[in-house]
Each structure stands twice: as C-alpha cells, then as structure tokens.
Scaffold this active site. Structure first.
Site, PDB file in Angstrom:
ATOM      1  N   ARG A  98      -7.987   0.122   0.220  1.00 19.23           N
ATOM      2  CA  ARG A  98      -8.011  -0.971  -0.129  1.00 19.23           C
ATOM      3  C   ARG A  98      -8.286  -1.133  -1.837  1.00 19.23           C
ATOM      4  O   ARG A  98      -8.947  -2.233  -2.833  1.00 19.23           O
ATOM      5  CB  ARG A  98      -8.800  -1.717   0.531  1.00 19.23           C
ATOM      6  CG  ARG A  98     -10.793  -1.092  -0.050  1.00 19.23           C
ATOM      7  CD  ARG A  98     -11.875  -1.735   1.371  1.00 19.23           C
ATOM      8  NE  ARG A  98     -10.895  -1.196   2.893  1.00 19.23           N
ATOM      9  CZ  ARG A  98     -12.084  -1.793   3.798  1.00 19.23           C
ATOM     10  NH1 ARG A  98     -13.130  -2.034   4.113  1.00 19.23           N
ATOM     11  NH2 ARG A  98     -11.195  -0.870   5.135  1.00 19.23           N
ATOM     12  N   LYS A 121       0.703  -1.270  -0.567  1.00 26.44           N
ATOM     13  CA  LYS A 121       0.054   0.009   0.022  1.00 26.44           C
ATOM     14  C   LYS A 121       0.529   1.380  -0.144  1.00 26.44           C
ATOM     15  O   LYS A 121       2.136   1.024   0.758  1.00 26.44           O
ATOM     16  CB  LYS A 121      -0.587  -0.167   1.012  1.00 26.44           C
ATOM     17  CG  LYS A 121      -2.052   1.358   1.404  1.00 26.44           C
ATOM     18  CD  LYS A 121      -3.029   1.000   2.019  1.00 26.44           C
ATOM     19  CE  LYS A 121      -3.370   3.041   2.794  1.00 26.44           C
ATOM     20  NZ  LYS A 121      -4.481   2.689   3.681  1.00 26.44           N
ATOM     21  N   LYS A 170     -10.462  12.031   8.178  1.00 20.33           N
ATOM     22  CA  LYS A 170      -9.961  11.959   9.363  1.00 20.33           C
ATOM     23  C   LYS A 170      -9.942  12.736  10.701  1.00 20.33           C
ATOM     24  O   LYS A 170      -9.348  14.392   9.702  1.00 20.33           O
ATOM     25  CB  LYS A 170      -8.363  11.127   9.259  1.00 20.33           C
ATOM     26  CG  LYS A 170      -8.155  10.099   8.070  1.00 20.33           C
ATOM     27  CD  LYS A 170      -7.217   9.791   8.271  1.00 20.33           C
ATOM     28  CE  LYS A 170      -7.154   8.364   7.539  1.00 20.33           C
ATOM     29  NZ  LYS A 170      -7.768   7.298   8.095  1.00 20.33           N
ATOM     30  N   ASP A 188     -12.206   7.443   2.909  1.00 17.03           N
ATOM     31  CA  ASP A 188     -10.631   7.137   3.885  1.00 17.03           C
ATOM     32  C   ASP A 188     -10.709   5.073   3.914  1.00 17.03           C
ATOM     33  O   ASP A 188      -9.717   4.938   4.224  1.00 17.03           O
ATOM     34  CB  ASP A 188     -11.938   6.696   5.846  1.00 17.03           C
ATOM     35  CG  ASP A 188     -10.309   7.517   5.771  1.00 17.03           C
ATOM     36  OD1 ASP A 188      -9.580   7.628   5.704  1.00 17.03           O
ATOM     37  OD2 ASP A 188     -10.276   7.875   7.255  1.00 17.03           O
ATOM     38  N   GLU A 207      -9.559   4.049   1.359  1.00 20.70           N
ATOM     39  CA  GLU A 207      -8.961   4.111  -0.539  1.00 20.70           C
ATOM     40  C   GLU A 207      -7.900   3.199  -0.134  1.00 20.70           C
ATOM     41  O   GLU A 207      -8.039   2.649  -1.533  1.00 20.70           O
ATOM     42  CB  GLU A 207      -8.261   5.495   0.068  1.00 20.70           C
ATOM     43  CG  GLU A 207      -6.773   6.189   0.803  1.00 20.70           C
ATOM     44  CD  GLU A 207      -7.111   5.318   2.202  1.00 20.70           C
ATOM     45  OE1 GLU A 207      -7.594   5.753   2.251  1.00 20.70           O
ATOM     46  OE2 GLU A 207      -5.991   4.968   2.609  1.00 20.70           O
ATOM     47  N   ASP A 240       1.108   6.064   5.813  1.00 21.66           N
ATOM     48  CA  ASP A 240       0.282   5.072   4.809  1.00 21.66           C
ATOM     49  C   ASP A 240       0.665   4.266   4.377  1.00 21.66           C
ATOM     50  O   ASP A 240       0.423   3.698   3.024  1.00 21.66           O
ATOM     51  CB  ASP A 240      -1.237   5.613   4.917  1.00 21.66           C
ATOM     52  CG  ASP A 240      -2.068   4.893   4.786  1.00 21.66           C
ATOM     53  OD1 ASP A 240      -2.271   4.062   5.617  1.00 21.66           O
ATOM     54  OD2 ASP A 240      -3.023   5.185   3.983  1.00 21.66           O
ATOM     55  N   ASP A 270      -2.871   9.819   3.375  1.00 23.22           N
ATOM     56  CA  ASP A 270      -3.929   9.288   4.232  1.00 23.22           C
ATOM     57  C   ASP A 270      -4.808  10.744   4.707  1.00 23.22           C
ATOM     58  O   ASP A 270      -4.668  10.700   5.710  1.00 23.22           O
ATOM     59  CB  ASP A 270      -3.832   8.879   3.947  1.00 23.22           C
ATOM     60  CG  ASP A 270      -5.229   7.747   4.587  1.00 23.22           C
ATOM     61  OD1 ASP A 270      -6.425   8.686   3.809  1.00 23.22           O
ATOM     62  OD2 ASP A 270      -6.015   7.176   5.531  1.00 23.22           O
TER      63      ASP A 270
HETATM   64  N1  BES Z   1      -4.624   3.957   6.514  1.00 26.36           N
HETATM   65  C1  BES Z   1      -5.585   3.834   7.686  1.00 26.36           C
HETATM   66  C2  BES Z   1      -5.835   2.859   8.312  1.00 26.36           C
HETATM   67  C3  BES Z   1      -5.327   3.462   9.736  1.00 26.36           C
HETATM   68  C4  BES Z   1      -5.597   3.406  10.554  1.00 26.36           C
HETATM   69  C5  BES Z   1      -3.328   2.457   9.524  1.00 26.36           C
HETATM   70  C6  BES Z   1      -4.224   3.788  11.986  1.00 26.36           C
HETATM   71  C7  BES Z   1      -2.441   3.563  10.638  1.00 26.36           C
HETATM   72  C8  BES Z   1      -2.934   3.284  11.871  1.00 26.36           C
HETATM   73  C9  BES Z   1      -7.154   3.474   6.712  1.00 26.36           C
HETATM   74  O1  BES Z   1      -7.129   4.175   5.343  1.00 26.36           O
HETATM   75  C10 BES Z   1      -8.622   3.794   6.891  1.00 26.36           C
HETATM   76  O2  BES Z   1      -8.784   4.855   7.165  1.00 26.36           O
HETATM   77  N2  BES Z   1      -9.281   3.237   7.411  1.00 26.36           N
HETATM   78  C11 BES Z   1     -10.120   3.914   7.261  1.00 26.36           C
HETATM   79  C12 BES Z   1     -11.718   1.995   7.288  1.00 26.36           C
HETATM   80  C13 BES Z   1     -12.433   2.533   7.547  1.00 26.36           C
HETATM   81  C14 BES Z   1     -13.165   4.039   6.706  1.00 26.36           C
HETATM   82  C15 BES Z   1     -14.165   1.696   6.917  1.00 26.36           C
HETATM   83  C16 BES Z   1     -10.505   3.271   9.856  1.00 26.36           C
HETATM   84  O3  BES Z   1      -9.896   1.588   9.698  1.00 26.36           O
HETATM   85  O4  BES Z   1     -10.936   3.796   9.830  1.00 26.36           O
HETATM   86 ZN    ZN Z   2      -5.330   4.753   4.327  1.00 25.02          ZN
HETATM   87 MN    MN Z   3      -7.624   5.885   4.529  1.00 26.70          MN
END
Ligand code: BES
Ligand code: ZN
Ligand code: MN
Length: 449
Positions: free
Chosen positions: A303, A217, A229, A299, A301, A240, A222
C-alpha cells in the site's frame, strides 16, 4: 497451440452431457470409431456456460499427452464464444512453466485445434489467442524467481515484450524516482540491493482521447522486511508482483489486438528486504502526495508503493480513470478464498464497468463495501495515517488506505492475493503456479469503457 480451419486432426473430443459416470472435466478414451475419441464430461447441457467449458477442456491436454495425440477436433460445439472458451481451456491445460526445467519439451504437447469455419469464429479465436499469449507473459513473470526477476529485469522484459506491439515503455531508476518525490516507494525499497524501477508503458490507440491507467503492485519479492514473514509465508512471495504482471499482460493484449483506446500501465517495482538501512516498524515516513505514514508493519509495504503510484499517476499522467491491481492482503484470501478478487473504489460507474469486465472474461471480482467508518482503523496518533488497520476487514482498510492517495479521479482497487498464484496444484482453468488472473478482465475493461 494454434488453431486451423478445415484440417484433419488425429483425435476427436466429444462432449458428453448429463452423464452420472462422466463428471464435468473428466475424460474417457473411446477407440471404437475410426479415430480415437476423448469423451469429455460437461454436466447439464442446459447449464452450459463459457466458464464450465473452459474448465472442462483444461483436462484434455493431459490426456492427449498420455495417448500421444497432438491435434484435436471438437464434436458438438458450434457457438464461437463456447469454442473460444474451449480453446482457452486447452491452452491453459497445455501450459507448463519450463524456465527452470532442463526438459523444455514438457511444454505445449498439444499442437493444433482443428475447426470448421463459422461466422465470427476466427475473429473470436484470434482475440482469445492474443489474450492467452499475454496471460502466458504474465505467468512467466510471476513464476520467475527473484534471483532472476527483479526490478531491472522486469523493466527489460517489459520493453522486450511490449515495444514490438508499438507500446512506448519509459523506465526510471532511483535518481529520477527521488526527483519525482516517490518517497514512500523508495522507503520500501531501501533495504534491498536491487535498484527500484519506475516502469511506464503507454499505448495510444485513440489519438487525442483521454488515457485510462492500470497500475500494478510490483514487489518482485516481499520478505516482510523487519516485520518478517515466516518461511512458509515467504516462499511464494516472488508472486508479489502479480498485479503488475496482469497490468503488463493486459497492455500487451490491448496493443496486440489494436484496441482503439488510450491506456497507461504503471508499475513501481522494488523488493521489500532487510539490511541496516531498511525501514523499521514504528518509523514515520512521507509520501509523494505529502501525507505522512506511521509504519505499523513493514510487511504492509504494497500500500506504500501503490500510494505513490496512484498519486504520481494522477498528477503526472492525468488519466480519466485508474485501476490498481495488487496482491495486497492475506485477508482477501480469508474473505474470498482462491475464487474471486476483492474490489473497492470511489466511483459507481467505474465499479460497474470493472464488474462487467469480470463477467465477460469469467474472472470473478467481488465488490467489498467502502463505508467511511472503516477509515477510523488506520488513523495514527503521530502521523496522518498508519499503514495497517488491524485484523478486522483487512482488505477493505488496505483498499481504502490507497483511496487516501487518490484526489478526484475515478478509481478502483483489485486485491488479487487469493487468485493469482496456486502454490500446490492446478485448479482448472488455471495451471499450477501463476494463474494469469486479471489479464482478460483488464483487457475487457479498457476495451469496453
Ligand atoms: N504481499 C502480502 C499479501 C499476500 C499474502 C499476498 C498472501 C499473497 C498471499 C502483503 O504485502 C502483506 O504482507 N500484507 C500483510 C498486511 C498486514 C501486515 C496488515 C498481510 O496481509 O498479512
Ligand atoms: Zn506484499
Ligand atoms: Mn508484505
């Protein structure tokens, strides 16, 4: 830090076992002998493992700095694997990220580890040193901030770092990505001024044999996009792209150690930002494989970019297996904390190989279940899939979503969101900031598969 054989050191590290007053990883200075001696607590002698040695030695460089030594020898360790673990612990305890500090000297005050020759030791330490240098490369990428580290500079640094080891690095920009049909990836990138980049590193160490593929990734930032966020949640999101850093670090190590295997490293790098053309919550987009995706959250993104990375890699590069590494979900932090990465996949043998690579390198990876029932959670009313599966089992549904974009290649997914970055303080054996997690496990996986 380097290692030398049969050279004088200016201090000694002496291991202390089973001592209530010297807990594992604590250090006491003893000046009674002819050379200053650092007594290092290591817990129970019969429980001595590479992981505990690595963690304990992490504490030493801080002490050498305090007392002004710059070379060390170790009294009481002879096994090459344990000495290599000690070396790695010293290396990581010595690591300081100085890119944004005026004082560059803060880095690497411990200069030399002096050792006595032993059967197999030099070979083992040389491999460890390459792994540590490669993890440093990964840490440098992850710790660098998006004002400096964005898709194009990530591509440049990849070329600069990997080409000298004989790795071929191909880089495509937005036009070529459009031609290739990487629509989900390009959609994520739409709100950013930075041009997205497709980075493909190719290492040939085994002639005509089939290639494996490591896929990272590569969100160089992000923000969450319109599913924005919080300030707090955003502040570490330069990390990220840690999955891609682990992949590129592993390819570096594989090439530098001339491993007799063929492997690709694939990174679709972009930023998740906001402007008038950014994708929106509720949008329905297409993907390289053709499946349509309802955007429940901009968010989620990672995947989307990985869906395209997986289906493109499978189609264009035809690897014999694929492993993706991603800071994919906050949910994996809830499930496994900052101790282990979570894994899901579609192939038992590949998963076994991943887990033994994790064991070999002391980088914990824990398999999560992949029951079909979870797939119900990301069904969409209007599109083929939606890009979230709700709060329950968030890391599993995110992983299985990726699996929808793999057709028939053995595949495993590693969610490293909890283990690649320490915002506040070091946690032995990892320094504060980027940990470099994954470089060693991916190296072992490719080497032993
Ligand atoms: N990059 C984040 C995941 C993340 C969170 C990495 C904390 C490191 C520390 C990812 O893109 C994300 O935002 N995921 C969301 C998914 C949700 C919207 C289904 C999440 O985990 O909140
Ligand atoms: Zn992310
Ligand atoms: Mn995200």
């Amino acid at each position: 830090m380097k290692f030398e054989f049969n050279q004088e050191a200016n201090a000694i590290v002496k291991l202390v076992f089973d001592d209530e007053n010297l807990k594992p990883g604590t250090v006491r200075l003893d000046t009674a002998g002819d050379k200053p001696t650092l007594l290092l607590g290591l817990g129970k002698q019969d429980e001595l493992k590479t992981a505990s040695v690595r963690k304990a030695f992490f504490a030493i460089p801080g002490e050498t700095i305090k007392y002004g030594f710059d070379s060390l020898t170790i009294d009481g360790l002879n096994d090459p694997a344990l000495l290599a673990a000690a070396f790695e612990g010293l290396w990581m305890g010595n690591y300081v990220f100085t890119r944004y500090k005026q004082d560059k000297q803060a880095d690497r005050r411990l200069k030399t580890l002096c050792l006595v020759q032993a059967e197999g030791l030099e070979e083992k330490l040389t491999e460890s040193r390459v792994l540590m240098e490669s993890a440093d490369f990964a840490r440098y990428l992850v710790n660098s901030r998006p004002i400096d580290l964005y898709p194009e500079t990530l591509a440049q640094l990849t070329k600069q770092e990997l080409e000298p080891f004989g790795v071929e690095v191909e880089v495509y920009g937005k036009n070529k990505a459009q031609e290739l049909g990487l629509t989900a990836f390009l959609t994520v990138s739409e709100g950013s001024d930075k041009e997205p980049q497709v980075i493909i590193a190719k290492y040939n160490g085994a002639g005509d044999e089939p290639y494996g593929a490591l896929i990272g990734k590569g969100l160089t930032y992000d923000s969450g996009g319109y599913g924005i966020k919080s300030t707090e949640g955003m502040v570490t999101m330069h990390s990220d792209m840690a999955g891609s850093a682990s992949v590129l670090g592993a390819i570096r190590a594989i090439a530098a150690n001339k491993v007799n295997k063929n492997v690709y490293g694939v990174v679709l790098a972009c930023e998740n930002m906001i402007d008038g053309s950014a994708y929106k919550n509720g949008d329905i987009i297409s993907s390289h494989l053709g499946k349509t995706i309802e955007i429940d959250s901009t968010d989620a993104e990672g995947r989307l970019t990985l869906a395209d990375a997986l289906s493109y890699t499978e189609e264009a590069l035809k690897p014999s297996y694929m492993v993706d590494v991603a800071t994919l979900t906050g949910a994996v932090v809830i499930a496994l904390g900052d101790v282990a990465a979570g894994a899901v996949g579609n192939n038992d043998q590949l998963m076994k190989d991943v887990l033994s690579a994790a064991d070999l390198s002391d980088e914990p990876i824990w398999e999560l279940p992949n029951y079909d029932e979870y797939k119900e959670q990301y069904k969409s009313t209007f599109a083929d899939l939606k890009n979230t599966g709700g709060r329950a089992a968030g890391s599993i549904t995110a992983g299985l979503f990726l699996g929808e974009f793999v057709q028939d290649t053995p595949w495993a997914h590693l969610d490293v969101a909890g283990v690649t970055y320490r915002a506040d303080k070091a946690k032995p054996p990892h320094p504060v900031g980027a940990s470099g997690f994954g470089v060693k496990a991916l190296y072992q996986l490719v080497k032993n598969r």
